[in-house]
Scaffold this active site. Structure first.
Site, PDB file in Angstrom:
ATOM      1  N   THR A 373       0.927  -1.120   0.000  1.00  0.00           N
ATOM      2  CA  THR A 373       0.000   0.000   0.000  1.00  0.00           C
ATOM      3  C   THR A 373       0.965   1.165   0.000  1.00  0.00           C
ATOM      4  O   THR A 373       2.155   0.964   0.170  1.00  0.00           O
ATOM      5  CB  THR A 373      -0.839  -0.063   1.279  1.00  0.00           C
ATOM      6  OG1 THR A 373      -1.692  -1.176   1.172  1.00  0.00           O
ATOM      7  CG2 THR A 373      -1.639   1.183   1.567  1.00  0.00           C
ATOM      8  N   SER A 444     -11.174  -1.656   5.814  1.00  0.00           N
ATOM      9  CA  SER A 444      -9.750  -1.405   5.576  1.00  0.00           C
ATOM     10  C   SER A 444      -9.024  -1.190   6.898  1.00  0.00           C
ATOM     11  O   SER A 444      -9.638  -0.900   7.923  1.00  0.00           O
ATOM     12  CB  SER A 444      -9.606  -0.143   4.718  1.00  0.00           C
ATOM     13  OG  SER A 444      -8.255   0.231   4.612  1.00  0.00           O
TER      14      SER A 444
HETATM   15  O1  DON Z   1      -7.150  -1.686   3.093  1.00  0.00           O
HETATM   16  C1  DON Z   1      -6.427  -2.477   3.680  1.00  0.00           C
HETATM   17  O2  DON Z   1      -6.360  -2.539   4.887  1.00  0.00           O
HETATM   18  C2  DON Z   1      -5.539  -3.397   2.878  1.00  0.00           C
HETATM   19  N1  DON Z   1      -6.106  -3.664   1.590  1.00  0.00           N
HETATM   20  C3  DON Z   1      -4.209  -2.768   2.768  1.00  0.00           C
HETATM   21  C4  DON Z   1      -3.248  -3.704   2.094  1.00  0.00           C
HETATM   22  C5  DON Z   1      -1.882  -3.390   2.419  1.00  0.00           C
HETATM   23  O3  DON Z   1      -1.575  -2.526   3.178  1.00  0.00           O
HETATM   24  C6  DON Z   1      -0.914  -4.247   1.745  1.00  0.00           C
HETATM   25  N2  DON Z   1       0.353  -3.763   1.873  1.00  0.00           N
HETATM   26  N3  DON Z   1       0.834  -3.058   2.546  1.00  0.00           N
END
Ligand code: DON
Length: 564
Positions: A373, A444
């Site tokens: 992310t 999330s």
């Molecule tokens: O929204 C969320 O919590 C996850 N889809 C975030 C994914 C994530 O942070 C992956 N890598 N860091």
């Protein structure tokens, strides 16, 4: 005249001092504005916008589009995320541009006949794609709060995609990995140069198809993505490859401005993202618990410190699993209760300082917590601040997309609870608030955060890392507010992670002493080592001197704090 000379002489000295110190330490200083992001070239794009008279929202929009070009693992137009925005007057608002489940989705869409998720389809198929929210979110924030024309803030990303930017080593390594991944046709040639070879590090990497898509967005705003040619091509691609997103899904997508969740910590105001992110509420709940700790008796990083922080996490994540989901589908969510001081007090009462609690087997965790992310922090000369985290879920999302459009789709549907009613003591959650429904947003953990002091931004912070996001932002915030650490130290200090289930306390390898480990195990904690936790991008602002300080986590060497 003399006085004037003296003043400029000292200003020069101060400038040289700042310049040299900013090269000696991991921090960057500035007076007028700053962007800290996972790619230095994108931070520079944001700062150029500030220099042209743009505000923090303009710079954030430009940086976000730029990261979609320079950091395609997570920077995106095919995913979604959240903005927390503090205005000059101290008022804070948020934008929710989380993806939505397509209209044709159902609560059991990923299950095989045995009632289990079929072939990892909630992450590894076009059914895993949520209706993207990024373009709508950036557009909504800009329409309401931006100063510069939309075209001006999208153009730098068009230029980077069209004319190329320096191909960095991290992309080069990724490109080699994808070269062999024939199951992902888009990715096999994604990083190629005009001769069909992987772009060499240091050479310009051009993305013509992405540049064209960005031009539609530049010229037509959100309609450039959600309607017309791009929307048609998205539908065509989905139909041809087994996806379910249609033009109707795209046309109906909306980003929402929501009221920030607000907590306090010893006189500081903490603003975070409300559901559908669990980040803000869980962070505030854990900070409230920390306010009850007698820090006179507990050393930073001591056994007691790790224990009490882990127990706060355990409790925060238990509540997260039980209560949180999309507010538009869960009107009764007790967010106000969760972030209240009284709730923290309740949760603190059964915390045994000598013994690890036991996570009972009704609340659960999630297996994925990578680093793909991305978060960035922005502040401008008027004290507007933006904390923005967005994602494709996994690195490079679902690793699929139309070659004609040149961007990658998310696999965010994997953030829903895929198996209704089935919760295990491992990773699976089946609780109702986060089950799939058409047009629902998946829960999330993203935690873009702004801490305010006397109505001014004091700390702007966030991170990638799946569920670990909440905990790494929590500890960094605590490091700054309770332990008065400099932002670079606060980011680099040892982080731990506990998410209720699985009942495991993860710590950063090499950063915890053997004695602490032994003592924690004796208290009943089950330890697990991890190379690193979090990739934090943070800014602090000194309201007295007006100095802005930024630092980007060494876990992401391509990142950069750029100020002016
Ligand atoms: O929204 C969320 O919590 C996850 N889809 C975030 C994914 C994530 O942070 C992956 N890598 N860091």
């Amino acid at each position: 005249m003399k006085l004037h000379f003296k003043r400029s002489f000292f200003s020069l000295l101060a400038f040289i001092f700042l310049l040299t110190t900013s090269q000696l330490v991991a921090q960057t200083y500035a007076k007028n504005g700053m962007v800290v992001s996972a790619n230095k070239a994108s931070s520079e794009v944001g700062v150029e916008i500030l220099k042209k008279g743009g505000n923090a929202i303009d710079a954030a929009v430009a940086t976000a589009f730029s990261l979609a070009v320079t950091h395609p693992a997570a920077g995106n137009i095919g995913g979604g995320g959240f903005i927390v925005f503090m205005k000059t007057d101290g008022d804070v608002t948020t934008f929710d541009f989380r993806e939505k489940a397509p209209l044709a989705s159902t609560p059991t869409m990923f299950l095989g006949e045995d009632g289990k998720v079929k072939d990892n389809s909630n992450h590894d198929s076009l059914l895993a794609v949520g209706v993207p929210g990024t373009v709508a979110g950036l557009y909504a924030a800009h329409q309401k709060y931006g100063k510069l024309p939309w075209k001006d803030v999208v153009q730098p990303a068009v230029d980077q995609a069209e004319n190329g930017f320096e191909f960095i080593w991290s992309l080069y390594f990724t490109a080699q990995r994808f070269k062999k991944a024939t199951e992902y046709p888009l990715m096999v040639s994604y990083f190629d140069d005009d001769n069909g070879e992987i772009t060499e590090p240091g050479k310009l990497w051009k993305q013509k198809a992405l540049a064209n898509t960005l031009k539609h967005i530049r010229d037509k705003g959100r309609d450039g993505f959600y309607k017309g040619e791009v929307a048609q091509k998205i539908e065509d691609y989905m139909k041809a490859n087994g996806g379910i997103i249609t033009k109707e899904d795209l046309a109906k997508y909306d980003a929402v401005e929501r009221k920030a969740v607000k907590g306090t910590y010893k006189g500081y105001d903490i603003y975070g993202m409300p559901p559908p992110s669990s980040g803000g509420a869980t962070l505030i709940q854990m900070m409230n618990t920390m306010e009850l700790v007698d820090w006179e008796t507990i050393e930073f990083n001591s056994t007691s410190y790790v224990h009490v922080v882990a127990e706060a996490m355990r409790r925060g994540f238990a509540d997260r699993a039980e209560y949180l989901g999309d507010p538009d589908f869960n009107p009764e969510m007790p967010v106000d209760k969760l972030i209240s001081k009284a709730h923290a007090k309740n949760r603190f009462e059964n915390l045994d300082m000598k013994r690890a609690s036991v996570s009972d087997s009704v609340k659960f965790g999630h297996p994925y917590d990578g680093k793909d992310t991305t978060h960035f922090s922005v502040i401008d000369k008027d004290g507007n601040a933006v904390s923005l985290t967005y994602t494709l879920e996994h690195g490079y999302g679902v690793k699929m997309g139309s070659k004609e459009l040149g961007f990658i789709f998310n696999n965010e549907m994997g953030d829903f609870n895929a198996v209704p009613g089935v919760t295990t003591s491992g990773y699976q959650i089946g609780t109702p608030p986060n089950l799939i429904a058409p047009e629902k947003r998946m829960l999330s953990s993203m935690t873009p955060t702004i801490v305010g002091k006397n109505g001014k931004p004091y700390l702007v912070i966030g991170s990638p890392g799946g569920r670990t996001i909440i905990n790494t932002v929590f500890q960094t915030t605590l490091n700054v507010l309770e332990f008065n650490m400099r932002i670079d130290k606060a980011i680099e200090a040892m982080k731990i992670h506990h998410q209720w289930f699985p009942d495991v306390l993860t710590y950063e390898k090499h950063l915890m002493s053997p004695d602490t480990k032994k003592a924690l195990e004796a208290m009943g904690h089950k330890l697990s080592a991890r190379t690193s936790l979090g990739v934090l991008m943070g800014i602090t602002f000194d309201t007295e001197t007006g100095i802005i300080t930024g630092a980007s986590d060494s876990a992401r060497p391509d990142g950069g704090a750029v100020g002016y």
